[in-house]
Design an enzyme around this catalytic site. Structure first.
Site, PDB file in Angstrom:
ATOM      1  N   ALA A 164       0.846  -1.183   0.000  1.00  0.00           N
ATOM      2  CA  ALA A 164       0.000   0.000   0.000  1.00  0.00           C
ATOM      3  C   ALA A 164       0.883   1.234   0.000  1.00  0.00           C
ATOM      4  CB  ALA A 164      -0.905   0.002   1.234  1.00  0.00           C
ATOM      5  N   MET A 165       0.257   2.415  -0.205  1.00  0.00           N
ATOM      6  CA  MET A 165       1.018   3.671  -0.217  1.00  0.00           C
ATOM      7  C   MET A 165       0.262   4.734   0.556  1.00  0.00           C
ATOM      8  SD  MET A 165       3.637   5.438  -1.099  1.00  0.00           S
ATOM      9  CE  MET A 165       3.748   7.106  -0.459  1.00  0.00           C
ATOM     10  N   GLU A 200      -0.526   1.907   7.266  1.00  0.00           N
ATOM     11  CA  GLU A 200      -0.689   3.109   6.435  1.00  0.00           C
ATOM     12  C   GLU A 200      -1.274   4.260   7.239  1.00  0.00           C
ATOM     13  OE1 GLU A 200       0.789   3.058   3.608  1.00  0.00           O
ATOM     14  OE2 GLU A 200       1.183   0.922   3.908  1.00  0.00           O
TER      15      GLU A 200
HETATM   16 ZN   LIG Z   1       5.104   2.130   5.217  1.00  0.00          ZN
END
Ligand SMILES: [Zn+2]
Length: 727
Positions: A164-165, A200
């Site tokens: 993920a970002m 995240e």
């Molecule tokens: Zn990270």
């Protein structure tokens, strides 16, 4: 737009009615914002961003902040404008356009939280929403700072490089890391989704609100998010016993960090390739482990107050690593900078020995040094010891000189299990402990097994000693130490030729057999949520290593009935593929192509590595370049080369198409070498492999390649030792 999974790129998917769609999305970390718009593309240049997107009218559009206006242009297009963002770095900007659906926004103390996914997937969002809601509240409370953005969209993207970002307010995810069906998923897969969501969300504060000045600080960004993820997940689902499970993740770092080709956690970054080399277990897992060690040494509250101090001081600004140590030092009065520098500025970790009431340290290494070594010489080690006779644990700061301790034997080293080191006991001390393994805490048993496995792999104890300790697990249901044992069993099994396996297999049956008799195939009413993970380990080990006929045929029966879901799914697929029955490889492929959840898709895809027929192995290798999503290709080569029979064949195929390997998306290319540590029986092959990879380096990722080559060498020595010990 490219399909290389960075910059402003293209992703595609087929909806449930068979229609193909295209998505346009962004991935800017580390330095790919410049591929989409002109900018000062370095983290220290913070700015506000106001995004306007002119898009086909029927497509949805998202960015970091809420929509401020949406104007129909009358020509089949509309212009969507977003409110200005807070002051932040370029790598956190995002915009996404495509045929998405959204969940109804949940109001989390004033922050609207939604999940955005490709149409046809909204029924798979409940678990991530629950984790997201929990995380937003947990972090606002822990950091004592409200969420810094205006809204939170968590967006699933069909083609995505990492997990993920952390784009502010618009986090992008790989599909299986966000979308999940609790009815058919395993606990491990549920853990994974919560893990990525919480990781995240922690970045919204640590990373987005306060950002490293330059990329050499990226390790701290990731280490801290990983630490917070475990801490928050432990509160989200206490029954998952996340700190014990983290012991297994920490082993991924200890495995690499005991190699001479390890690296220091922090090092000077000059080029994008240097930054790329920083994403890996030594950043995420070692980084998080040394933060956990510090937290336990200082006390959880003092540590938290130090973090609050740091975030308050540096909000909307940039920092270097020592700013964090100084902020914690201010609150705790402890020499945090001095202690932590010994862990981040040199590679490796110590082996701490307890003998005759004295603890001391030497550097740990899996093998003798040949040439240069990045392993350091000594560390400032917080060591907690505890007498099993009772009383409180004592905390020591072990430096170069040995320390006497006065706990009554039997004594456990690394009490509480948060120390980032290996432990070793003298003969007397080990004997005193051996009969009391059941009195240890779960995490201490996991550490004991993991340390014993490391000592066996580095030829510092015998297989006999290792199995004596493993026998002490008794009927404990904790999957973590059993997972370490299963890993060891598989590795020894590979090392031994058929004619030398008899005694070894008797040993394995003697340990795992009673567990199968106790656990069986079906869940017992009221059993612990993690017990099915142990059941899966037992079934897989007996079904593949010991080739237990009853287990093998029951696995086939369930596979034929398509009764493959939940906690036993991967074990069943592993036992099925190991039998190489005609037609099963094709069935795996078919179920991969028609999967209805991202988890199913991944488990049939990844499960292909288990087939040992040449035709199947080469077909899967070829499809990794053609049919499979390019996000999965490097992982698939890592898996396919791990097959004991066909691994070398797949490696030669891959080497013959090296130009195509280099065309795969960057950043995780080195995963193609993750099967090398299993090449442990053929010295000539090892020479060929080492020479090839030395002359075909992977830009920015050659360090991990070297580490996998060194692990292969460690494995070759280990295999020789095992063949001597199991005559
Ligand atoms: Zn990270």
């Amino acid at each position: 737009m490219n399909d290389q999974l960075h910059g402003f790129y293209r992703s595609t998917f087929t909806d449930p009615s068979g229609v193909k769609h295209t998505i346009a999305t962004t991935q800017f970390e580390n330095c790919d914002a410049r591929r989409a718009f002109p900018c000062w593309d370095e983290p220290a240049f913070k700015a506000t961003y106001q995004v306007n997107l002119t898009v086909p009218s029927h497509l949805a559009a998202y960015s970091n902040s809420p929509i401020s206006s949406d104007i129909d242009l009358g020509n089949g297009q509309r212009t969507v404008s977003f409110t200005p963002t807070m002051k932040m770095s370029t790598y956190l900007v995002a915009f996404i356009i495509g045929p998405f659906e959204e969940t109804e926004a949940i109001d989390v103390d004033g922050v609207p939280l939604r999940i955005v996914c490709p149409i046809g997937n909204a029924h798979l969002t409940a678990h991530a929403l629950e984790a997201g809601e929990f995380g937003l509240r947990f972090f606002a409370e822990y950091f004592d700072i409200p969420y810094p953005g205006d809204k939170m969209d968590m967006v699933a993207i069909p083609d995505f490089m990492q997990g993920a970002m952390e784009n502010l307010g618009c986090i992008t995810y790989r599909m299986p890391d966000l979308l999940i069906d609790p009815a058919t998923a395993s606990v491990a897969e549920m853990e994974r989704v919560a893990h990525v969501v919480l990781h995240e969300l922690a970045h919204m504060w640590f990373g987005d609100l306060v950002t490293m000045e330059w990329w050499q600080g990226i390790w701290l960004n990731e280490a801290f998010a990983t630490f917070m993820q475990v801490l928050s997940q432990d509160a989200f689902r206490p029954q998952w016993e996340m700190w014990t499970a983290f012991g297994a993740s920490r082993d991924l770092a200890l495995d690499i960090d005991g190699l001479h080709s390890t690296r220091s956690v922090e090092y000077e970054v000059v080029s994008p390739a240097d930054t790329q080399g920083m994403f890996g277990h030594l950043t995420y897992e070692k980084g998080a482990a040394i933060l956990r060690m510090l937290e336990q040494y200082l006390g959880a509250e003092t540590y938290r107050d130090g973090i609050r101090n740091y975030l308050r001081k540096h909000s909307y600004a940039n920092t270097v690593t020592t700013d964090l140590w100084d902020a914690i030092e201010e609150v705790s009065g402890q020499p945090v900078r001095d202690v932590m520098n010994t862990w981040i500025l040199q590679g490796g970790y110590p082996l701490v020995t307890l003998q005759d009431g004295v603890i001391s340290q030497i550097p740990f290494a899996y093998g003798p040094e040949s040439g240069e070594s990045a392993i350091g010489t000594s560390w400032k080690v917080p060591v907690t010891t505890r007498s099993l006779k009772g009383g409180t644990a004592s905390v020591h700061l072990l430096e170069e000189n040995a320390i006497s301790i006065d706990d009554d034997p039997p004594v456990v080293l690394n009490a509480g299990g948060s120390g980032y080191f290996r432990s070793r006991y003298g003969v007397k001390e080990a004997a005193a402990l051996a009969d009391h393994i059941d009195e240890l805490e779960a995490i201490e048993r996991a550490v004991l097994l993991s340390d014993s496995w490391a000592l066996l792999l580095s030829s510092q104890i015998s297989a006999e000693q290792f199995f004596t300790i493993a026998g002490g697990l008794g009927d404990q249901d904790e999957p973590t130490p059993w997972g370490t044992l299963a890993t060891a069993v598989n590795y020894i099994n590979r090392a031994l030729p058929d004619e030398q396996r008899t005694g070894f297999l008797e040993r394995v049956r003697a340990i795992f057999g009673p567990q199968f008799a106790r656990l069986g195939w079906e869940a017992r009413p009221g059993e612990h949520e993690l017990t099915p993970q142990l059941r899966a380990l037992v079934l897989a080990t007996l079904g593949t290593v010991c080739r237990d006929e009853a287990i093998r045929s029951e696995a086939l029966r369930r596979f034929d009935d398509n009764d493959v879901s939940g906690n036993l799914a991967n074990a069943i697929l592993r036992v099925v593929s190991s039998q190489d029955r005609p037609g099963d490889y094709e069935t795996f492929l078919e179920r991969y192509r028609n999967a209805v959840t991202p988890q199913d898709e991944q488990r049939y895809l990844r499960g292909l590595w288990g087939f040992s027929e040449e035709r199947a192995a080469l077909d899967a290798a070829e499809k990794s370049f053609s049919e499979f999503r390019n996000q999965d290709a490097s992982t698939m080569f890592g898996l396919l080369t791990s097959n004991a029979t066909t691994g070398p064949l797949v490696w030669r195929y891959m080497a013959s198409r090296w130009d195509d390997v280099l065309k795969l998306p960057p950043n995780t290319l080195s995963y193609v070498t993750r099967g090398l540590p299993t090449f442990i029986n053929d010295a000539a092959l090892a020479d060929e492999v080492e020479a090839f990879h030395a002359s075909h380096p992977l830009p920015g990722e050659q360090k991990e390649v070297q580490q996998n080559v060194e692990r292969m060498r460690v494995g070759l020595n280990f295999a020789v030792a095992m063949r001597e010990q199991f005559q």
